[in-house]
Structures are given as structure tokens and as C-alpha cells.
Design a protein around this motif. Structure first.
Motif, short mmCIF file in Angstrom:
data_model
loop_
_atom_site.label_atom_id
_atom_site.label_comp_id
_atom_site.label_asym_id
_atom_site.label_seq_id
_atom_site.Cartn_x
_atom_site.Cartn_y
_atom_site.Cartn_z
N GLN A 154 13.84 -7.32 -0.85
CA GLN A 154 13.80 -8.38 0.16
C GLN A 154 13.76 -9.76 -0.50
OE1 GLN A 154 14.15 -7.48 3.50
NE2 GLN A 154 14.55 -5.57 2.39
N SER A 155 14.68 -10.62 -0.08
CA SER A 155 14.75 -11.97 -0.64
C SER A 155 15.84 -12.73 0.09
CB SER A 155 15.10 -11.89 -2.13
OG SER A 155 15.27 -13.17 -2.67
N VAL B 179 4.07 -0.27 -8.59
CA VAL B 179 3.72 0.32 -7.28
C VAL B 179 2.70 1.43 -7.47
CG1 VAL B 179 4.63 1.57 -5.28
CG2 VAL B 179 5.97 -0.31 -6.29
N GLU C 32 8.28 3.20 2.26
CA GLU C 32 8.07 1.85 2.82
C GLU C 32 7.02 1.05 2.03
OE1 GLU C 32 9.96 4.43 5.65
OE2 GLU C 32 8.03 4.68 4.63
N ASP C 33 6.20 1.75 1.23
CA ASP C 33 5.18 1.07 0.41
C ASP C 33 5.76 0.49 -0.89
OD1 ASP C 33 3.13 1.80 2.20
OD2 ASP C 33 2.98 3.78 1.25
N CYS C 34 7.00 0.83 -1.19
CA CYS C 34 7.60 0.45 -2.46
C CYS C 34 8.25 -0.93 -2.35
CB CYS C 34 8.63 1.49 -2.90
SG CYS C 34 7.90 3.13 -3.12
N PHE C 35 7.40 -1.96 -2.41
CA PHE C 35 7.88 -3.33 -2.25
C PHE C 35 8.43 -3.92 -3.54
CE2 PHE C 35 4.93 -3.10 1.37
CZ PHE C 35 5.82 -3.48 2.37
N GLU C 36 8.38 -3.15 -4.61
CA GLU C 36 8.88 -3.61 -5.90
C GLU C 36 9.80 -2.57 -6.48
OE1 GLU C 36 6.72 -5.32 -9.51
OE2 GLU C 36 5.12 -5.01 -8.06
N THR D 200 16.45 -2.31 1.22
CA THR D 200 15.31 -1.47 0.85
C THR D 200 14.05 -2.34 0.88
OG1 THR D 200 15.32 -1.96 -1.52
CG2 THR D 200 16.79 -0.16 -0.79
N PRO D 201 12.86 -1.70 0.90
CA PRO D 201 11.63 -2.50 0.86
C PRO D 201 11.51 -3.33 -0.42
CG PRO D 201 11.15 -0.22 1.47
CD PRO D 201 12.59 -0.27 1.06
N TYR D 202 12.17 -2.89 -1.52
CA TYR D 202 11.98 -3.53 -2.81
C TYR D 202 13.03 -4.60 -3.14
CZ TYR D 202 15.11 0.40 -3.96
OH TYR D 202 16.13 1.31 -3.95
#
Length: 196
Positions: A166-167, A48, A38-42, A162-164
Motif C-alpha cells: 500500500q502506497s 512481520v 491480512e496481517d502482512c503489512f510488510e 496486497t496488504p504489503y
């Protein structure tokens, strides 16, 4: 000429057929981190993990085989792909390098995942391969790929949430959370195509 009700489906492997979180434990182990998926926003995990792109490339070069061997299947992808195999053309187009073909095919065999073609292109730019195989739709987890493929080819892309990635998404890109959701959308798409 293929029948109208047969779709040629372009399918990414990592993060689409394999669980998108599978790389995180291996990178934590290697880099002494305790990050969660969940911390992988990229998508770029070098950012990251606060390492250089070169360090990440070196890590993937050394650990790719293990990663591809140990990755779990994403949900019930294997069941749905087995169901699709006799109805559609399944073309896997992956950024994996050709040298990882043996481990990739071993993994497919272990999970009884069928295919018509496996194209390991060694690059994130999948446009030429998608054109070559004349795909009707694409399954992907990387936002940049989804945007490029949908715009250039004017085809639907199902983007696994996925967290990475989002758009805001253009109309041809459909965000999906599960393989069951993809299966329903493919059925609707196929009905729409064949009833025109």
C-alpha cells in the motif's frame, strides 16, 4: 523484429502468478503463529513474524521447495496466461534461485501455465533481467520492484493489490486486484500502442 501488437510481458511468479497468501500457512506452521495474510503489512516477512532476516533466509532455504510446490494459482492467472501465450511473449522473471528451476517448471506444467522464458535470478533486483528481455510491461506484487522498473524503464507496471504494497503510486504503476482486471488493462494498452 516482433509485430507491433505483440507485447513482451515481464511476469513475477510469487504473489503474482501464485496466490500472495500461500506463504502464510507454512510460516505459521513453522513459527507457531496464527497470523492472517491480512496481517502482512510488510513485504519483509521477517519483520512481520518478528524473526531475523537470517532466520527467514534459513527458513526459505529449507522450505522453498515445498512452498513453490504447494502454492495455489492466483485467481484465474492460468487461464489468462494460456490465452496470452499465442499473442504475447511471456517472460517470467523471479527472485527464486536457479536451483528451484525443476520445482518451478513442474508447477507450471501441473497447472498448464505456458511460458516463453523462465528467468530465476536469485535476487529482488529485476532491472537487468527486464532490460535483457526488453519487456514492454511488468506484472508484480512487490512495491519496490514496481517503482524501480517503472522509473528506470518508463514502462507500465501492474501491481497486484496486497496488504504489503500500500502506497501512493506514480502514473505508470496501476494497482490491480484480479487477473481479469489485468487482462482488460493489457487489451487497452495494446490498442493504444497499435493505434499510434
Amino acid at each position: 523484429m516482433k509485430p507491433e501488437n505483440v507485447l513482451t510481458i515481464g511476469i513475477d511468479i510469487d504473489g503474482t502468478v501464485t496466490s500472495p497468501s500461500s506463504i502464510v500457512p507454512l510460516m505459521n506452521e513453522s513459527f507457531g503463529k496464527d497470523l492472517r495474510y491480512e496481517d502482512c503489512f510488510e513485504y519483509n516477512l521477517a519483520n512481520v513474524y518478528k524473526i531475523t532476516d537470517e532466520e527467514f533466509d534459513k527458513w526459505l532455504d529449507e522450505n522453498g521447495e515445498r512452498l513453490y510446490m504447494e502454492a495455489p494459482v492466483h485467481g484465474n492467472a492460468d487461464e489468462i496466461l494460456r490465452d496470452w501465450h499465442s499473442h504475447h511473449q511471456l517472460i517470467y522473471i523471479s527472485a527464486r534461485e536457479a536451483r528451484h528451476r525443476a520445482v518451478t517448471l513442474d508447477w507450471f506444467s501441473r497447472y498448464d501455465i505456458p511460458f516463453h522464458e523462465v528467468d530465476l535470478i536469485g535476487s529482488h533486483d529485476k532491472l537487468a533481467a527486464a532490460k535483457k528481455w526488453r519487456v514492454d510491461l511488468f506484472l508484480e506484487d512487490r512495491l519496490e520492484n514496481a517503482l524501480q522498473l517503472s522509473e528506470a524503464l518508463q514502462i507500465p507496471v501492474f501491481l497486484f493489490d496486497t496488504p504489503y504494497n500500500q502506497s501512493e503510486l506514480p502514473p505508470l504503476i496501476h494497482r490491480v486486484k484480479t487477473w481479469d482486471e489485468v487482462q482488460k488493462k493489457v487489451q487497452v494498452l495494446n490498442l493504444a500502442r497499435t493505434s499510434v
